[in-house]
Every structure is written in structure tokens, then in C-alpha cells.
Enzyme design. Structure first.
Site, mmCIF file in Angstrom:
data_model
loop_
_atom_site.group_PDB
_atom_site.id
_atom_site.type_symbol
_atom_site.label_atom_id
_atom_site.label_comp_id
_atom_site.label_asym_id
_atom_site.label_seq_id
_atom_site.Cartn_x
_atom_site.Cartn_y
_atom_site.Cartn_z
ATOM 1 N N LYS A 13 0.830 -1.216 0.000
ATOM 2 C CA LYS A 13 0.000 0.000 0.000
ATOM 3 C C LYS A 13 0.864 1.266 0.000
ATOM 4 O O LYS A 13 0.668 2.155 -0.811
ATOM 5 C CB LYS A 13 -0.918 0.031 1.240
ATOM 6 C CG LYS A 13 -1.837 -1.169 1.379
ATOM 7 C CD LYS A 13 -2.745 -1.052 2.590
ATOM 8 C CE LYS A 13 -2.029 -1.097 3.936
ATOM 9 N NZ LYS A 13 -1.353 -2.387 4.220
ATOM 10 N N ARG A 88 -9.656 1.308 8.419
ATOM 11 C CA ARG A 88 -9.369 -0.096 8.701
ATOM 12 C C ARG A 88 -10.546 -0.799 9.352
ATOM 13 O O ARG A 88 -10.475 -1.993 9.623
ATOM 14 C CB ARG A 88 -8.173 -0.192 9.648
ATOM 15 C CG ARG A 88 -6.828 -0.329 8.941
ATOM 16 C CD ARG A 88 -5.751 -0.301 10.012
ATOM 17 N NE ARG A 88 -4.616 -1.121 9.705
ATOM 18 C CZ ARG A 88 -3.474 -0.677 9.167
ATOM 19 N NH1 ARG A 88 -3.361 0.573 8.829
ATOM 20 N NH2 ARG A 88 -2.476 -1.499 8.965
ATOM 21 N N ARG A 127 11.287 -5.705 5.293
ATOM 22 C CA ARG A 127 10.956 -4.281 5.118
ATOM 23 C C ARG A 127 11.887 -3.388 5.925
ATOM 24 O O ARG A 127 12.181 -3.655 7.072
ATOM 25 C CB ARG A 127 9.512 -4.022 5.554
ATOM 26 C CG ARG A 127 9.188 -2.533 5.650
ATOM 27 C CD ARG A 127 7.738 -2.228 5.537
ATOM 28 N NE ARG A 127 6.943 -2.766 6.623
ATOM 29 C CZ ARG A 127 5.605 -2.712 6.635
ATOM 30 N NH1 ARG A 127 4.955 -2.166 5.623
ATOM 31 N NH2 ARG A 127 4.944 -3.211 7.643
ATOM 32 N N ARG A 160 10.845 -1.956 11.575
ATOM 33 C CA ARG A 160 9.777 -1.679 12.535
ATOM 34 C C ARG A 160 9.675 -2.771 13.593
ATOM 35 O O ARG A 160 9.789 -3.950 13.286
ATOM 36 C CB ARG A 160 8.441 -1.568 11.788
ATOM 37 C CG ARG A 160 8.268 -0.226 11.115
ATOM 38 C CD ARG A 160 7.123 -0.197 10.154
ATOM 39 N NE ARG A 160 5.908 -0.821 10.646
ATOM 40 C CZ ARG A 160 4.782 -0.862 9.946
ATOM 41 N NH1 ARG A 160 4.721 -0.316 8.737
ATOM 42 N NH2 ARG A 160 3.721 -1.447 10.439
ATOM 43 N N ARG A 171 -1.532 -9.030 13.407
ATOM 44 C CA ARG A 171 -1.975 -7.997 12.458
ATOM 45 C C ARG A 171 -2.760 -8.622 11.303
ATOM 46 O O ARG A 171 -3.722 -8.026 10.808
ATOM 47 C CB ARG A 171 -0.765 -7.212 11.937
ATOM 48 C CG ARG A 171 -0.247 -6.226 12.995
ATOM 49 C CD ARG A 171 1.190 -5.836 12.756
ATOM 50 N NE ARG A 171 1.397 -5.122 11.524
ATOM 51 C CZ ARG A 171 2.525 -5.152 10.819
ATOM 52 N NH1 ARG A 171 3.558 -5.875 11.230
ATOM 53 N NH2 ARG A 171 2.627 -4.468 9.711
HETATM 54 P P1 ADP Z 1 1.116 -1.804 7.489
HETATM 55 O O1 ADP Z 1 1.840 -0.878 6.553
HETATM 56 O O2 ADP Z 1 1.952 -2.926 7.906
HETATM 57 O O3 ADP Z 1 -0.234 -2.147 6.970
HETATM 58 P P2 ADP Z 1 0.634 0.509 9.141
HETATM 59 O O4 ADP Z 1 1.927 1.228 9.122
HETATM 60 O O5 ADP Z 1 -0.456 1.018 8.270
HETATM 61 O O6 ADP Z 1 0.899 -1.030 8.857
HETATM 62 O O7 ADP Z 1 0.070 0.434 10.624
HETATM 63 C C1 ADP Z 1 0.888 -0.015 11.684
HETATM 64 C C2 ADP Z 1 0.063 -0.090 12.951
HETATM 65 O O8 ADP Z 1 -0.454 1.215 13.280
HETATM 66 C C3 ADP Z 1 -1.180 -0.981 12.877
HETATM 67 O O9 ADP Z 1 -0.873 -2.334 13.163
HETATM 68 C C4 ADP Z 1 -2.080 -0.349 13.941
HETATM 69 O O10 ADP Z 1 -1.677 -0.711 15.253
HETATM 70 C C5 ADP Z 1 -1.782 1.139 13.770
HETATM 71 N N1 ADP Z 1 -2.699 1.757 12.779
HETATM 72 C C6 ADP Z 1 -2.369 2.299 11.572
HETATM 73 N N2 ADP Z 1 -3.442 2.766 10.936
HETATM 74 C C7 ADP Z 1 -4.500 2.507 11.743
HETATM 75 C C8 ADP Z 1 -5.893 2.717 11.638
HETATM 76 N N3 ADP Z 1 -6.446 3.288 10.549
HETATM 77 N N4 ADP Z 1 -6.684 2.304 12.666
HETATM 78 C C9 ADP Z 1 -6.155 1.738 13.762
HETATM 79 N N5 ADP Z 1 -4.855 1.494 13.919
HETATM 80 C C10 ADP Z 1 -4.016 1.878 12.926
HETATM 81 P P1 ADP Z 2 2.086 -1.932 3.230
HETATM 82 O O1 ADP Z 2 2.097 -0.425 3.229
HETATM 83 O O2 ADP Z 2 0.888 -2.495 2.547
HETATM 84 O O3 ADP Z 2 2.289 -2.512 4.595
HETATM 85 P P2 ADP Z 2 4.716 -1.692 1.971
HETATM 86 O O4 ADP Z 2 4.497 -0.784 0.829
HETATM 87 O O5 ADP Z 2 5.356 -1.147 3.203
HETATM 88 O O6 ADP Z 2 3.324 -2.421 2.356
HETATM 89 O O7 ADP Z 2 5.553 -2.951 1.458
HETATM 90 C C1 ADP Z 2 5.986 -3.967 2.373
HETATM 91 C C2 ADP Z 2 7.413 -4.390 2.009
HETATM 92 O O8 ADP Z 2 7.408 -5.089 0.769
HETATM 93 C C3 ADP Z 2 8.399 -3.241 1.835
HETATM 94 O O9 ADP Z 2 9.638 -3.683 2.277
HETATM 95 C C4 ADP Z 2 8.407 -2.997 0.320
HETATM 96 O O10 ADP Z 2 9.662 -2.474 -0.107
HETATM 97 C C5 ADP Z 2 8.182 -4.396 -0.220
HETATM 98 N N1 ADP Z 2 7.367 -4.437 -1.441
HETATM 99 C C6 ADP Z 2 6.321 -3.653 -1.780
HETATM 100 N N2 ADP Z 2 5.802 -4.028 -2.971
HETATM 101 C C7 ADP Z 2 6.528 -5.090 -3.373
HETATM 102 C C8 ADP Z 2 6.499 -5.947 -4.542
HETATM 103 N N3 ADP Z 2 5.580 -5.785 -5.496
HETATM 104 N N4 ADP Z 2 7.416 -6.942 -4.623
HETATM 105 C C9 ADP Z 2 8.325 -7.125 -3.642
HETATM 106 N N5 ADP Z 2 8.409 -6.360 -2.542
HETATM 107 C C10 ADP Z 2 7.535 -5.356 -2.397
#
Ligand code: ADP
Ligand code: ADP
Ligand code: ZN
Length: 217
Positions: A13, A88, A127, A160, A171
Site C-alpha cells: 500500500k 481499517r 521491510r 519496525r 496484524r
Molecule cells: P502496514 O503498513 O503494515 O499495513 P501501518 O503502518 O499502516 O501497517 O500500521 C501499523 C500499525 O499502526 C497498525 O498495526 C495499527 O496498530 C496502527 N494503525 C495504523 N493505521 C491505523 C488505523 N487506521 N486504525 C487503527 N490502527 C491503525
Molecule cells: P504496506 O504499506 O501495505 O504494509 P509496503 O508498501 O510497506 O506495504 O511494502 C511492504 C514491504 O514489501 C516493503 O519492504 C516494500 O519495499 C516491499 N514491497 C512492496 N511491494 C513489493 C512488490 N511488489 N514486490 C516485492 N516487494 C515489495
């Protein structure tokens, strides 16, 4: 452009939202990044959020809706925004609708990136994030030129705390039970675009831009 990215943790994302931000000069609003900054700075929000984030649970809806309402009212979001990680829950989606109604605007599109569990674990395990500018890297799939250093700003890359295996499982469960139902919610509104998230970063970007061309046609 007013868009939302849905998808499990590690789906890509944040990575793909950045491309939309650049293309449309919209602001990327990553609630995860905002929360992590608040935790680092030990603000009142950060102190409340930390205990939920550490367990892989969601931060309460009322806090999140208030945070996003304030952010979207800032000047740089007037031209458009890309929400990454919000909403979410159904309550957050309703909250977003109310926020947008308030300012007389609405969503253009909701992208749902789909990736199977095995790939998610690989992506999260490698990541790395820039402490200064939030750029995302992966030790294998998308490495920085110099290990541990951001290509864009020279900032320090870190892993992280919540990208550990036990927290990842929590998660993913939270995603399945609380967030995945939102795909139906947005499908019913005709806003949902499903994107296959398996492939390289560039391949996924290609699919995203193809979907955008279809919307704009
Ligand atoms: P990821 O990129 O792995 O999907 P995020 O960086 O978006 O994770 O979120 C990391 C953590 O921050 C989540 O596991 C949650 O604890 C909190 N968080 C982020 N966005 C939200 C949201 N919209 N509602 C509730 N908690 C959130
Ligand atoms: P999200 O925001 O949904 O949690 P991220 O954009 O942070 O996901 O991506 C999670 C991890 O995977 C990061 O380390 C990113 O560099 C890697 N990544 C993202 N897209 C791809 C892809 N298409 N192929 C391989 N690795 C990816
Ligand atoms: Zn950086």
C-alpha cells in the site's frame, strides 16, 4: 485524486500510494507513519497508540477518525489525498464519509491490493523504512544503494518493531476480521478496484496505472 488503499500489512500500500502521490501531486496520508512519529515523539497520542501498535492491534476508532479529520483539513490535502492504512474498520469508513461530506467532497477510488499470506511474511520480514522521509525499502526486493541509508534523503533505515513474527500474525488476523469486510462496503458503492499484488513493484504500478486509465476514460 482522492483515493484509499486497502490491503493486508505488507501488501504494498505505502509503496504504491507513493506513486499516486507523485503523479497527482496529492498528499499521501499514512496513518501508520503518523502514529509511529507520535510514538517516537512521545506525544499524548503516541503514548495511547503505542500499546495497541506493539500488540498488532488497532488504535481505537475515535482517535483515528479525529486524527484523519484534522490531517485532511490541512492545506496540502485540499488538492487531493491518498490514504494508506485508513480506514481499517467499518466505523472508520463511516467516519471518513462524514469528514468528506463535511468539506463537500467524496472519494474517487478505493484500491484493494491482494497478496497471499506467504508473500506477506516475506515482504514484512525484509521491510526497512527511512526514519526521516518514510521511503520504503526491502532488503532483497527493493534494496537501498547503500545498506541502511536512504537513497532519497540519506536518512537512517530501520526495521519496525511490529514487523516481528508474533505481531505479524496478530496484524493479519486483525486485517481478516476487521478490515477485509471493507472491500464489500466499497464494492457496493462502486468505488472498489482490485489489484493483484503479486509481482514486482513495477508490475503492480503498471496495474494501478492501468486501473486509473480505465477510471479516467
Ligand atoms: P502496514 O503498513 O503494515 O499495513 P501501518 O503502518 O499502516 O501497517 O500500521 C501499523 C500499525 O499502526 C497498525 O498495526 C495499527 O496498530 C496502527 N494503525 C495504523 N493505521 C491505523 C488505523 N487506521 N486504525 C487503527 N490502527 C491503525
Ligand atoms: P504496506 O504499506 O501495505 O504494509 P509496503 O508498501 O510497506 O506495504 O511494502 C511492504 C514491504 O514489501 C516493503 O519492504 C516494500 O519495499 C516491499 N514491497 C512492496 N511491494 C513489493 C512488490 N511488489 N514486490 C516485492 N516487494 C515489495
Ligand atoms: Zn529518506
Amino acid at each position: 485524486m482522492r483515493a484509499v488503499f486497502l490491503g493486508p500489512p505488507g501488501a504494498g500500500k505505502g509503496t504504491q500510494a507513493k506513486f499516486l502521490e507523485e503523479r497527482y501531486k496529492a498528499c499521501q496520508v499514512s496513518t501508520g507513519e503518523i502514529l509511529r512519529k507520535a510514538v517516537r515523539e512521545q506525544t499524548p497520542l503516541g503514548r495511547k497508540a503505542a500499546k495497541h501498535i506493539d500488540k498488532g492491534k488497532l488504535v481505537p476508532d475515535d482517535l483515528m477518525v479525529k486524527l484523519v479529520a484534522e490531517r485532511l483539513r490541512e492545506e496540502d490535502c485540499k488538492k487531493g489525498f491518498v490514504l494508506d492504512g485508513f480506514p481499517r474498520t467499518k466505523a472508520q469508513a463511516d467516519g471518513l464519509e462524514a469528514i468528506l461530506r463535511d468539506v463537500g467532497s467524496r472519494l474517487d477510488c478505493v484500491f484493494s491490493i491482494q497478496v497471499p499470506r506467504g508473500i506477506i511474511i516475506q515482504r514484512l520480514a525484509g521491510r526497512r523504512t527511512c526514519k526521516r522521509c518514510g521511503t520504503l525499502y526491502h532488503v532483497l526486493f527493493n534494496p537501498s544503494k547503500r545498506e541502511g541509508v536512504c537513497d532519497r534523503c540519506g536518512g537512517e533505515l530501520y526495521q519496525r518493531d511490529d514487523d516481528r513474527e508474533e505481531t505479524i500474525t496478530a496484524r493479519l488476523d486483525v486485517y481478516e476480521t476487521q478490515t477485509a469486510p471493507l472491500t464489500d462496503y466499497y464494492r457496493k458503492q462502486g468505488l472498489l478496484r482490485e489489484i493483484d499484488g503479486v509481482g514486482s513493484v513495477e508490475e503492480i504500478r503498471g496495474r494501478l496505472f492501468q486501473a486509473l486509465r480505465e477510471i479516467e476514460a
